[in-house]
Write a protein that holds these residues in place. Sequence first.
Motif: not given
Length: 242
Positions: A40-45, A74-82, A4-12
């Motif tokens: 994942v996208s970059a966080q927020g704005n 996006e680099q920030i989001t991937i690390a934090k989510l992991a 399953v592929v899941q994508k989460f945008g900036g607001s998520s």
Amino acid sequence: MEIVVQKFGGSSVADTEKLYNVCKHIIKEKKKGKKVVVIVSAQGNSTDDLIKQELEITKTPNKREHDVLVSVGEQITIAKLAMCLQKQGYNAISFLAWQIPIITDSNFGDANILEIKTEKIIEQLNLDNIVIIAGFQGIDKEKNITTLGRGGSDTTAIAIAGVLKAVKCEIFTDVDGVYSDDPNKNKNAIKYDKISYDKMLVMANNGAKVLHNKCVELAKENKVKIVVKSTFKEESKGTIVE
Ligand code: ASP
Ligand code: MG
């Protein structure tokens, strides 16, 4: 294996609490025994903020350097989510596009994906990792960083779902599906349970912002089943695009 592929945008993924909320959706699929790949996208704005910083320097940036800069969020989001997943006892590993690699042409700022290697993703899924990949970015044949155009993480997700032959690609956003009109502006807008690629394509080209228009074409070509649903509702059935 069922992927399953899941994508989460900036607001998520805008803050830490929201990242933990995203984890719930990932863990839900994991518990069903699925292999999960997350884009994942970059966080927020934060992408807009990077562009503001660029504008302090120049209105006509070198296109290559523009992509080096705007791909950073996006680099920030991937690390934090992991880290959030690991903290809850799940195995997760993050990758930038070049590490996969996701190879694109050299059309900086609006690059097109040419090829995605699947070996690394499959290897990590076999190790029982949740694989988290930075959306919106790629690498060209000369190893330059590229970006896919604003909103391009949707396209990353659909392209990855296509090459992995995923059972579905869930696009999580802040509305709970595809509506006939902007539900925030038009109270009479109706939500579709299911719509065709062609209808979605017409809507995306007419400015419906829910999906990046390039990604709908790609989904149609590769027969990727898209489910657009809300990140913020536990049981959002969303809209199936197929
Ligand atoms: N972060 C990028 C943007 O703001 C890509 C995306 O969100 O899909 O356009
Ligand atoms: Mg978007």
